[in-house]
Design a protein around this motif. Structure first.
Motif, short mmCIF file in Angstrom:
data_model
loop_
_atom_site.label_atom_id
_atom_site.label_comp_id
_atom_site.label_asym_id
_atom_site.label_seq_id
_atom_site.Cartn_x
_atom_site.Cartn_y
_atom_site.Cartn_z
N VAL A 71 -13.39 1.29 0.03
CA VAL A 71 -13.96 0.12 0.78
C VAL A 71 -15.35 0.02 0.98
O VAL A 71 -16.13 0.96 1.08
N GLU A 99 -8.72 5.22 -3.00
CA GLU A 99 -8.89 3.83 -2.54
C GLU A 99 -10.60 3.80 -2.14
O GLU A 99 -11.01 4.97 -1.67
N SER A 135 -14.84 -5.40 0.30
CA SER A 135 -14.24 -5.14 -1.12
C SER A 135 -13.42 -3.87 -0.91
O SER A 135 -13.76 -2.69 -0.84
N VAL A 136 -12.12 -4.00 -1.32
CA VAL A 136 -11.05 -2.81 -1.37
C VAL A 136 -10.71 -2.60 -2.77
O VAL A 136 -10.33 -3.53 -3.46
N SER A 137 -10.61 -1.46 -3.23
CA SER A 137 -10.32 -1.19 -4.68
C SER A 137 -9.53 -0.02 -4.79
O SER A 137 -9.92 0.98 -4.16
N CYS A 138 -8.54 0.08 -5.73
CA CYS A 138 -7.92 1.49 -5.86
C CYS A 138 -8.39 1.82 -7.15
O CYS A 138 -7.74 3.01 -7.96
N LEU A 144 -7.03 0.97 5.59
CA LEU A 144 -7.74 0.04 4.99
C LEU A 144 -8.13 -1.40 5.64
O LEU A 144 -9.09 -1.94 5.85
N GLU A 183 -2.65 1.74 4.62
CA GLU A 183 -2.66 0.22 4.95
C GLU A 183 -3.47 0.21 6.20
O GLU A 183 -4.22 -0.80 6.49
N ASP A 226 -8.77 -14.15 2.42
CA ASP A 226 -8.00 -12.90 2.20
C ASP A 226 -7.76 -13.25 0.68
O ASP A 226 -6.58 -13.69 0.42
N GLN A 260 0.94 -1.12 -0.08
CA GLN A 260 -0.29 -0.11 0.17
C GLN A 260 0.94 1.30 -0.07
O GLN A 260 2.05 1.32 0.47
N ASP A 291 -8.93 -7.32 -2.39
CA ASP A 291 -8.39 -6.23 -2.69
C ASP A 291 -7.43 -6.47 -4.05
O ASP A 291 -6.43 -6.73 -3.92
#
Length: 427
Positions: A414, A412, A374-377, A265, A262, A281, A256, A351
């Protein structure tokens, strides 16, 4: 010839957009409401002069802003910048027909970027385009939408350990390897043990050059120096704390962007998964979520990169007080975890890279997993994958924008999604 235009709005990449007889024109560093003189080049333009400035304009703090392509928004007042960035996410969700309240954006810049990639370039002396005064080595960041290197001597958005030392280290490495005159990309990461440096672009090095790099690492007091991921010398293990675990990532592996980012998130993932006995994960990297989740839950971590899996496994085995952590090296784009496999878990944390995880999202949607974090950039792929999950019976409970990439258009996201009871689903 300069043309005078009025900037109507901002685009998703932070460019000002002006309407002209030839269609919309994108003007970097211009703000809505401003009258500006521009030099057009197709649908893009260079900002020549701001005639009437917006009250939302402020003076950039970096002397390289406008040349270096690393930052795009230092000319915006902070409140305006936050509202614009948050609205981009809201618009993206609406475009995907997702109705969900967007929570206030969290500033996760912290002390700054803990990793930078500097470029070292040597003009081709054989080229007739090269003039003798410009044959020097260039060290810095790329200009926006260009391969031209902007020389820098410091980066104010990096952590203190990198702000001035990173350009100096990149220059020293370039000097050492200049005989090959190859384009180098030098990734420098701040760790607990010092700086971790990975050199790309040189190709295999002769024994003489490798021995010289060992001496250079000592002179620069580097923790580790690698060439294309191959460790030349490790003087100290370049460990990074992930929860209570100390992880030594493979050279050049994903991290991250900021330590604060980090932690934020991972904090959302840990809080959402409270009470879950088993968590998957997915796209786990070297463990920023898995190792924190393992303080309360059993975790199965899945990632394509075998080196990252090995680093995560070592950290889990040597950290006291963690629940069982299993690892699996698997390409989740080609071989996503199938619904029957997912049904063994109480929660899934995912992610993926910027491209998202459409195939994996479809398998989760077909599963019985009660909770997905759900984690996304990338807001667009986040929305696409969230829509797949919602179609499969999940409710998007929370959407939180996290500003880890401050001064850039990147954001980012979430999302917390829970499976709705069958009786509550829309017919």
């Amino acid at each position: 010839m300069a043309e005078r235009v009025t900037i109507e709005r901002l685009g998703a990449r932070a460019d000002g957009i002006a309407a002209t007889p030839d269609g919309p024109v994108f003007v970097p560093y211009a703000l809505p409401g401003e009258t500006a003189e521009i030099a057009k080049d197709g649908q893009r333009a260079r900002l020549v002069r701001v005639v009437d400035a917006s009250p939302e304009r402020e003076t950039p703090f970096c002397p390289y802003f406008g040349e270096c392509g690393g930052c795009a928004t230092q000319h915006m007042r902070h409140a305006f910048y936050q509202a614009w960035k948050q609205d981009i996410l809201a618009q993206t969700l609406r475009h995907a027909r997702i109705e969900a309240p967007v929570e206030p954006m969290i500033d996760a810049h912290g002390e700054g970027r803990r990793r930078v990639t500097l470029h070292v370039r040597f003009p081709d002396v054989r080229s007739p385009d090269v003039r003798s005064p410009d044959r020097a080595m260039h060290v810095g960041f790329m200009a926006a939408r260009s391969h031209h290197v902007i020389g820098i001597d410091h980066c104010p958005i990096a952590v203190p350990a990198l702000r001035q030392s990173a350009p100096r280290i990149a220059r020293a490495i370039g000097e050492h390897l200049k005989s090959a005159r190859k384009p180098l990309d030098i990734q420098i990461t701040a760790t607990r043990a010092g700086l971790d440096v990975d050199i790309r672009g040189h190709g295999p090095a002769k024994d003489r050059d490798r021995l010289g790099l060992v001496d250079l690492a000592a002179a620069l007091d580097l923790a580790r120096l690698s060439l294309h991921g191959d460790v030349v010398v490790e003087r100290r293990p370049p460990a990074i704390l992930m929860g209570r675990a100390a992880v030594v990532p493979p050279p050049g592996s994903f991290l991250q962007a900021t330590e604060r980012g980090e932690a934020v998130l991972a904090g959302f993932a840990v809080e959402a998964c409270r009470g879950a006995k088993r968590v998957a994960d997915l796209f786990s990297g070297c463990g920023p979520f898995a190792l924190r989740l393992a303080e309360r839950s059993e975790v199965h971590a899945v990632e394509t990169d075998k080196g990252s899996m090995a680093a995560l496994d070592r950290a889990a085995r040597t950290t006291q007080g963690l629940r069982r952590v299993t690892v699996e090296a698997r390409d989740l784009f080609r071989r996503p975890l199938l619904a029957p496999e997912l049904n063994a878990f109480d929660a899934v944390v995912i992610d993926p890279p910027r491209a998202g995880a459409e195939a994996q999202a479809r398998q989760i949607a077909a599963s019985k997993v009660p909770l997905v974090v759900s984690v996304s950039c990338d807001a667009a792929t986040f929305a696409r994958d969230a829509a797949i999950l919602m179609e499969g019976g999940y409710r998007l409970e929370r959407v939180v924008p996290v500003d880890q990439f401050k001064h850039s258009p990147h954001l980012e996201v979430v999302g917390i999604l829970r499976r709705e009871p069958v009786s509550n689903r829309r017919q």
